[in-house]
Design a protein around this motif. Structure first.
Motif, PDB file in Angstrom:
ATOM      1  N   TRP A  36       0.861  -1.177   0.000  1.00 16.96           N
ATOM      2  CA  TRP A  36       0.000   0.000   0.000  1.00 16.96           C
ATOM      3  C   TRP A  36       0.897   1.226   0.000  1.00 16.96           C
ATOM      4  CZ3 TRP A  36       0.052  -3.770   3.782  1.00 16.96           C
ATOM      5  CH2 TRP A  36       0.701  -3.460   4.981  1.00 16.96           C
ATOM      6  N   THR A  39      -0.229   7.811  -0.736  1.00 14.79           N
ATOM      7  CA  THR A  39      -0.512   8.806  -1.760  1.00 14.79           C
ATOM      8  C   THR A  39      -1.821   9.510  -1.437  1.00 14.79           C
ATOM      9  OG1 THR A  39      -1.650   7.139  -3.100  1.00 14.79           O
ATOM     10  CG2 THR A  39       0.690   7.481  -3.529  1.00 14.79           C
ATOM     11  N   GLU A  41      -4.503   9.472  -3.054  1.00 15.93           N
ATOM     12  CA  GLU A  41      -5.502   8.416  -3.165  1.00 15.93           C
ATOM     13  C   GLU A  41      -4.806   7.097  -2.834  1.00 15.93           C
ATOM     14  OE1 GLU A  41      -7.067   8.722  -7.087  1.00 15.93           O
ATOM     15  OE2 GLU A  41      -8.566  10.203  -6.508  1.00 15.93           O
ATOM     16  N   THR A  43      -3.360   3.606  -2.933  1.00 17.19           N
ATOM     17  CA  THR A  43      -2.950   2.676  -3.972  1.00 17.19           C
ATOM     18  C   THR A  43      -2.547   1.371  -3.311  1.00 17.19           C
ATOM     19  OG1 THR A  43      -2.123   4.492  -5.333  1.00 17.19           O
ATOM     20  CG2 THR A  43      -1.378   2.275  -5.896  1.00 17.19           C
ATOM     21  N   THR A  44      -3.147   0.273  -3.737  1.00 15.64           N
ATOM     22  CA  THR A  44      -2.855  -1.020  -3.123  1.00 15.64           C
ATOM     23  C   THR A  44      -2.597  -2.079  -4.187  1.00 15.64           C
ATOM     24  OG1 THR A  44      -5.192  -1.693  -3.028  1.00 15.64           O
ATOM     25  CG2 THR A  44      -4.299  -0.534  -1.115  1.00 15.64           C
ATOM     26  N   GLU A  81      -6.551   1.653  -7.240  1.00 10.38           N
ATOM     27  CA  GLU A  81      -6.492   3.010  -6.715  1.00 10.38           C
ATOM     28  C   GLU A  81      -7.884   3.369  -6.221  1.00 10.38           C
ATOM     29  OE1 GLU A  81      -4.969   5.767  -9.512  1.00 10.38           O
ATOM     30  OE2 GLU A  81      -3.215   4.553 -10.013  1.00 10.38           O
TER      31      GLU A  81
END
Length: 212
Positions: A36, A39, A41, A43-44, A81
């Motif tokens: 992960w 950010t 948003e 993000t994984t 995302e």
């Protein structure tokens, strides 16, 4: 410092929507949150032991902005995302306030359990356990001394070459199709030298995992 593996079962109102879908609507039995990123948003990168279609069904429960699925022979990866992690606020508060570091992966099981590891001093881990126990049914699977993972960069060039050669000749295939002699011939060295290179390289790679 200590390294601790926790196993948690959250009540329905504190279950992540993806996990809830995993438990009820698919044949997927395991999902792993691998990476992960911090950010704007979230993000994984996740992995699921299911097909692309099944994974998409699970991810439909998440408010994803962008989803990229990559299927391999052992499951499906999902690069997602999204606007937020979507864990309920009480869970996110406990995680955010914890004085510990969380190690990937975070494993979500179709049985309803979430399993993960955390590193910190004994006091911080104990405080985190108490906070987590207020949210769900928590089990400590084990507690060990923390040792950093050694990079395979610690392999010498010769050891790395020996491993790569062994892989290419089938030495690590099941059943094995290559021999130490094959490695020696490829490297242009004696059988005993190839064997010693492999043993030292294997020890360097395996030892950090054996201490986990």
């Amino acid at each position: 410092m200590k390294r601790t593996r926790f196993r948690v079962r959250y009540p329905p109102d504190l279950t992540h929507p993806m996990h809830d879908r995993l438990m009820t609507d698919t044949d997927i039995s395991r999902a792993e949150l691998l990476m992960w990123g911090p950010t704007a948003e979230v993000t994984t990168l996740c992995w699921y032991d299911g097909t692309e279609t099944e994974v998409q069904t699970v991810l439909d429960a998440v408010d994803a902005v962008t989803t990229t699925l990559v299927v391999d022979g052992d499951g499906t990866y999902a690069f997602v995302e999204q606007r937020e992690f979507e864990f309920p606020d009480p869970v996110m508060t406990v995680v955010a306030d914890a004085g510990v570091v969380f190690l990937p992966p975070v494993v979500f099981e179709a049985s309803g359990a979430v399993e993960f590891e955390a590193v910190g001093d004994s006091g911080a881990l104990s405080a985190f356990y108490d906070d987590l126990r207020a949210l769900g049914d928590v089990t400590i699977e084990w507690v060990r001394e923390f040792h950093r993972m050694r990079s395979n960069a610690r392999l010498t060039t010769r050891q790395r070459t020996a491993l790569e050669t062994a892989l290419s000749v089938g030495y690590y295939e099941v059943p094995r199709t290559g021999t130490v002699q094959d490695v020696a011939e490829e490297l242009g060295c004696a059988h005993s030298t190839a064997g010693e290179l492999l043993r030292r390289a294997e020890a360097a790679v395996v030892a950090p995992y054996a201490r986990r």
